[in-house]
Design an enzyme around this catalytic site. Structure first.
Site, PDB file in Angstrom:
ATOM      1  CE1 TYR A  65      16.687  25.111  53.907  1.00 59.97           C
ATOM      2  CE2 TYR A  65      16.463  26.453  55.614  1.00 59.97           C
ATOM      3  CZ  TYR A  65      16.622  26.490  54.167  1.00 59.97           C
ATOM      4  OH  TYR A  65      16.282  27.546  53.610  1.00 59.97           O
TER       5      TYR A  65
ATOM      6  CG  PHE B  28      39.792  38.176  40.607  1.00 62.67           C
ATOM      7  CD1 PHE B  28      40.824  37.290  39.813  1.00 62.67           C
ATOM      8  CD2 PHE B  28      38.469  37.294  41.145  1.00 62.67           C
ATOM      9  CE1 PHE B  28      40.509  36.107  39.346  1.00 62.67           C
ATOM     10  CE2 PHE B  28      38.242  36.003  40.695  1.00 62.67           C
ATOM     11  CZ  PHE B  28      39.251  35.421  39.750  1.00 62.67           C
ATOM     12  CB  THR B  29      37.005  38.280  36.698  1.00 61.11           C
ATOM     13  OG1 THR B  29      37.302  37.307  37.582  1.00 61.11           O
ATOM     14  CG2 THR B  29      38.228  38.268  35.682  1.00 61.11           C
TER      15      THR B  29
ATOM     16  CG  ASP C 179      40.190  37.818  47.283  1.00 59.25           C
ATOM     17  OD1 ASP C 179      40.383  36.595  47.455  1.00 59.25           O
ATOM     18  OD2 ASP C 179      39.814  38.131  46.043  1.00 59.25           O
TER      19      ASP C 179
ATOM     20  CE  LYS D  82      39.757  30.430  42.984  1.00 62.47           C
ATOM     21  NZ  LYS D  82      39.034  31.198  43.062  1.00 62.47           N
TER      22      LYS D  82
ATOM     23  NE  ARG E 218      41.993  34.953  34.660  1.00 68.37           N
ATOM     24  CZ  ARG E 218      40.620  34.565  34.676  1.00 68.37           C
ATOM     25  NH1 ARG E 218      40.230  35.054  33.390  1.00 68.37           N
ATOM     26  NH2 ARG E 218      39.993  33.867  35.386  1.00 68.37           N
TER      27      ARG E 218
ATOM     28  CG  PHE F 192      36.610  35.789  31.313  1.00 68.95           C
ATOM     29  CD1 PHE F 192      36.407  36.987  31.779  1.00 68.95           C
ATOM     30  CD2 PHE F 192      36.874  34.379  32.046  1.00 68.95           C
ATOM     31  CE1 PHE F 192      36.102  36.718  33.349  1.00 68.95           C
ATOM     32  CE2 PHE F 192      36.576  34.528  33.401  1.00 68.95           C
ATOM     33  CZ  PHE F 192      36.312  35.688  33.889  1.00 68.95           C
TER      34      PHE F 192
HETATM   35  C1  PLP Z   1      38.287  32.424  42.580  1.00 67.70           C
HETATM   36  C2  PLP Z   1      38.611  33.891  43.165  1.00 67.70           C
HETATM   37  C3  PLP Z   1      37.606  34.551  43.629  1.00 67.70           C
HETATM   38  C4  PLP Z   1      36.299  34.158  43.618  1.00 67.70           C
HETATM   39  O1  PLP Z   1      36.094  33.022  44.214  1.00 67.70           O
HETATM   40  P1  PLP Z   1      34.919  31.791  43.710  1.00 67.70           P
HETATM   41  O2  PLP Z   1      34.761  30.605  44.544  1.00 67.70           O
HETATM   42  O3  PLP Z   1      35.419  31.329  42.286  1.00 67.70           O
HETATM   43  O4  PLP Z   1      33.519  32.471  43.519  1.00 67.70           O
HETATM   44  C5  PLP Z   1      37.988  35.877  44.277  1.00 67.70           C
HETATM   45  N1  PLP Z   1      39.272  36.482  44.180  1.00 67.70           N
HETATM   46  C6  PLP Z   1      40.287  35.760  43.650  1.00 67.70           C
HETATM   47  C7  PLP Z   1      41.615  36.186  43.818  1.00 67.70           C
HETATM   48  C8  PLP Z   1      39.688  34.360  43.015  1.00 67.70           C
HETATM   49  O5  PLP Z   1      40.878  33.749  42.508  1.00 67.70           O
END
Ligand code: PLP
Length: 458
Positions: free
Chosen positions: A73, A125-126, A216, A259, A383, A450
């Protein structure tokens, strides 16, 4: 030998069968899921280009790393490994683990935004904008104008427009700016990169005014590849060196491990400021978990630590970028309209030109996404106007200039032959594009609509 499209720099040790269903099946399924491919069962998808998020194939070394998971933990050895790798590759003093990128965005937004402050960024970004607005921030787009035009070809089309940033500082005052968020690459602009020079100049301008910069970092390795390929002075630097230099021009970053870290789940917030780090650690226990796991298992953290080291491999990143370029080049050769130049994580079909017969209210990108699945079994993602959502104050639809279908390529998963299937599907649909029918809302969710919205044909 350097070929235009390098072959896979890996061999395949384990495979997963995918099935191809019939056009009749796909027509029925698309109707049933309300023309929203997010509702499709993945087993009904032949080639899944919905996202490059968490869809990576892990290496044998990463799978071996899973067995090294220490599921304590508190104080897991995998956390110390991950923390040391992030410090080495990203160069920040402090690291806070989170379950994925949005967990880091939530914490950063909570500690760095006072209600009413602006958060300038190079295109929204969303999830990022959601968390900024949920904490009282006001997003301001400071990307160069060209990024909103699908056909202008620029090497660094994700750059911050320093004049727009300066104008915000002049109009509102530096104290009214929470921080500047710079995304590398810019997802919704088509995976467009930001140059090192622009990162440096943005940072210098901000620091002159006492404004912090947070990156980011989601696709920071892809961004580094474009810098190496295109920016004078970087051709002989390694990807690892370029990645590290990018972060010199910032005060911290949020990272989606799903990613460029080559894992299926995970993320982190990295910082240089000790007070912010202390606050972030207090919040991480509320939302994510102990500061030594933040919602990840020990084995996830191990896979991520190994994934980061693999992600800066020259052969890996060159194959990734050029495989996507192969798909884009095939589409361009056939006259299919896409966002140019071809970016880092996928191809963006330009639905405005593809579906020139549909007005934007009829959600051409959503309609095209649905039609592409029916045509070919390929799943992409909208998108455009659906993803852009509504203005929090006026309740009106945001009207994005880019109305696109993103065909996002997972890392190390598909071959060039798969890219041919995708290209053939897009081309045959383009040749009968007038048959694509517009959509209207049946159910519109209030948040991130979306993901779970439903539609019917008009
Ligand atoms: C995917 C993404 C995020 C958010 O990350 P998650 O791991 O999906 O929560 C933030 N910024 C960008 C540009 C992304 O592509």
């Amino acid at each position: 030998m350097v070929t235009k499209y390098p072959a896979e720099p890996f061999r395949i040790k384990s495979i997963e069968y995918v099935k191809m269903n019939t056009r009749e099946d796909r027509e029925k399924l698309m109707k049933e899921c309300g023309y929203n491919p997010f509702f499709l069962h993945s087993e009904d998808v032949y080639i899944d280009l919905l996202t490059d998020s968490g869809t990576t194939a892990m290496s044998d070394r990463q799978w071996a790393g899973l067995m090294m998971g220490d599921e304590a933990y508190a104080g897991s050895r995998n956390w110390y490994h991950l923390e040391s790798i992030v410090k080495e590759y990203f160069g920040f003093k402090y690291v806070v683990p989170t379950h994925q990128g949005r967990g880091a965005e939530n914490i950063l937004s909570m500690i760095a935004i006072k209600p009413g402050q602006l958060v300038p960024g190079n295109m929204y970004f969303t999830t990022t904008r959601y968390h900024q607005e949920a904490n009282g921030g006001i997003f301001k787009d400071i990307i160069i104008d060209e990024a909103h035009d699908p056909v202008i070809d620029l090497p660094f089309k994700g750059n911050v427009d320093l004049n727009k940033l300066q104008a915000l500082i002049d109009e509102y005052g530096a104290h009214q700016i929470a921080y500047v968020c710079v995304a590398i690459t810019v997802n919704l602009a088509g995976g467009q990169p930001v140059s090192m020079q622009n990162l440096r100049e943005t940072y210098e301008l901000c620091h002159k005014h006492g404004i912090k910069v947070f990156i980011d970092a989601t696709r920071c390795v892809e961004n580094a590849y474009f810098i190496q390929e295109r920016e004078p002075g970087y051709a002989n630097k390694t990807i690892k060196e370029i990645v590290l230099e990018q972060f010199k021009y910032s005060d911290g970053c949020t990272m989606s491990g799903k990613k460029d870290c080559l894992t299926n789940i995970g993320g982190f917030l990295a910082l240089n400021d000790e007070d912010m780090f202390t606050e972030a650690k207090e919040l991480v226990v509320v939302f994510e978990g102990m500061p030594s796991y933040g919602g990840m298992t020990g084995r996830d953290m191990e896979a991520m630590a190994i994934g980061i080291t693999e992600s800066v491999d020259q052969a890996y990143i060159e194959h990734r970028i050029k495989q996507i370029r192969y798909l884009g080049d095939r589409l361009l050769a056939a006259g299919v309209p896409i966002v140019e130049p071809i970016g880092g994580h996928g191809i963006f079909l330009d639905a405005t030109r593809f579906c020139a017969h549909l007005p934007q209210e009829q959600m051409p990108a959503q309609a095209l996404t649905a039609a592409l699945y029916v045509e070919s079994g390929v799943r992409g993602v909208e998108r455009g106007i659906v993803s852009a959502g509504r203005d929090v104050n006026t309740g009106k639809d945001h009207i994005p200039k880019l109305e696109t279908v993103r065909l996002t390529v997972p890392r190390r998963v598909y071959t060039y032959a798969h890219m041919d299937v995708v290209a053939d599907g897009c081309i045959s649909l383009y040749n009968k594009r007038e048959t694509i029918r517009g959509l209207k809302w049946v159910y519109e969710p209030k948040r991130l609509r979306f993901f779970t919205g439903r539609f019917e044909q008009v």
